[in-house]
Design a protein around this motif. Structure first.
Motif, PDB file in Angstrom:
ATOM      1  N   CYS A 256       0.840  -1.190   0.000  1.00  0.00           N
ATOM      2  CA  CYS A 256       0.000   0.000   0.000  1.00  0.00           C
ATOM      3  C   CYS A 256       0.879   1.245   0.000  1.00  0.00           C
ATOM      4  O   CYS A 256       1.693   1.421   0.901  1.00  0.00           O
ATOM      5  CB  CYS A 256      -0.895   0.001   1.242  1.00  0.00           C
ATOM      6  SG  CYS A 256      -1.876   1.523   1.356  1.00  0.00           S
ATOM      7  N   ARG A 258       0.092   4.247   0.637  1.00  0.00           N
ATOM      8  CA  ARG A 258      -0.174   5.157   1.756  1.00  0.00           C
ATOM      9  C   ARG A 258       0.387   4.628   3.064  1.00  0.00           C
ATOM     10  O   ARG A 258       0.846   5.389   3.901  1.00  0.00           O
ATOM     11  CB  ARG A 258      -1.681   5.327   1.934  1.00  0.00           C
ATOM     12  CG  ARG A 258      -2.317   6.212   0.885  1.00  0.00           C
ATOM     13  CD  ARG A 258      -3.718   6.599   1.355  1.00  0.00           C
ATOM     14  NE  ARG A 258      -4.570   6.888   0.226  1.00  0.00           N
ATOM     15  CZ  ARG A 258      -5.896   6.899   0.273  1.00  0.00           C
ATOM     16  NH1 ARG A 258      -6.521   6.607   1.409  1.00  0.00           N
ATOM     17  NH2 ARG A 258      -6.598   7.181  -0.792  1.00  0.00           N
ATOM     18  N   CYS A 259       0.283   3.318   3.282  1.00  0.00           N
ATOM     19  CA  CYS A 259       0.651   2.745   4.578  1.00  0.00           C
ATOM     20  C   CYS A 259       2.117   2.294   4.642  1.00  0.00           C
ATOM     21  O   CYS A 259       2.633   2.026   5.719  1.00  0.00           O
ATOM     22  CB  CYS A 259      -0.244   1.560   4.905  1.00  0.00           C
ATOM     23  SG  CYS A 259      -1.981   2.002   5.084  1.00  0.00           S
TER      24      CYS A 259
HETATM   25 ZN   LIG Z   1      -3.168   1.418   3.256  1.00  0.00          ZN
END
Ligand SMILES: [Zn+2]
Length: 268
Positions: A256, A258-259
């Motif tokens: 991911c 974003r993560c």
């Molecule tokens: Zn994420």
């Protein structure tokens, strides 16, 4: 797919069932018939696991090296009925059988060959004698990406494609992050997290990485669709973003954006 947890669980179960017993050894499929004849009727000593490698040791007759590869299985058959499928090696004690099917490697080897195999493997987090300092130094001294390093059995033994994707997600590390971008504390945390996940895998005999509080079920009771964060998924469980799929170290990995942050410059 068998990763290190499968092999350690196998060693544990084989020792429980067979250690110290005289075993009937056969090769119903025929491809291991000569070797099985040498072992037949001899006392089985112990099974050892190191990463994805399994070693079966007899008291005096020999040592068998097994690597399950992608499709191999070694299964317990209560009742010892007719073998199902192409059984390379069957070990039987009374009414209990263990059947090996589809291994990448099943070979009777001299002790010296085991030493050579072990010399090529990195530390295994499931072993008590594991050298964590060696893992930390190797990772922090490398310009290769974490995604590549974790699949390299000479760096750490036992991690496969599922644990690789899951542990990097859990620690918020992008798979393309070079090893040398990690602090010592991060590299130790990576080891500890892999060890924690592998131990859960041995206990449950399957890979479960989700936090039980997110699923409202114990790890043993989680449905198969709930057990993982990113492996072969489309969306991030935590933020809902579409996951990225890359080929790293020759295998697909899901992450991911974003993560999982990239630290430093990536070398895939
Ligand atoms: Zn994420």
């Amino acid at each position: 797919m068998p990763e290190g947890h499968t092999i350690h669980r196998l060693a544990r179960d084989l020792n429980r069932d067979l250690a110290g017993a005289r075993l009937a050894a056969t090769s119903p499929q025929g491809r291991f018939a000569e070797e099985a004849a040498e072992l037949d009727g001899e006392a089985f000593a112990v099974a050892h696991a190191w990463g994805k490698h399994l070693f079966l040791e007899w008291t005096r007759a020999g040592l068998v090296h097994v690597h399950l590869g992608l499709i191999g299985k070694m299964r317990r058959r209560a009742g010892c009925h007719e073998p199902r499928g192409s059984v390379r090696l069957r070990l039987a004690a009374d009414a209990l059988c263990w059947d090996l099917t589809g291994p990448m490697v099943c070979a009777l080897i001299p002790d010296a060959e085991r030493d050579e195999i072990l010399a090529r493997l990195g530390p295994d987090p499931l072993r008590e004698d594991a050298d964590v300092d060696r893992f930390v130094e190797t990772v922090r001294g490398s310009g290769r990406s974490l995604g590549v390093l974790l699949l390299d059995q000479a760096v750490i033994a036992g991690v496969g494609n599922v644990y690789r994707a899951e542990v990097l997600f859990l620690l918020g590390l992008d798979p393309r992050t070079p090893g040398r971008a990690l602090t010592e504390a991060q590299a130790r945390e990576l080891w500890e997290e892999i060890r924690r996940l592998l131990r859960i895998g041995v206990r449950l005999n399957r890979i479960v990485t989700r936090d039980p509080s997110e699923v409202d079920a114990t790890p043993a009771k989680m449905r198969s669709a709930d057990r993982l964060y990113v492996y072969k998924r489309d969306e991030c469980r935590r933020c809902g973003a579409d996951l990225r799929t890359d080929t790293v170290g020759g295998r697909s990995i899901w992450s991911c954006d974003r993560c999982q942050a990239v630290a430093g410059q990536a070398y895939v």
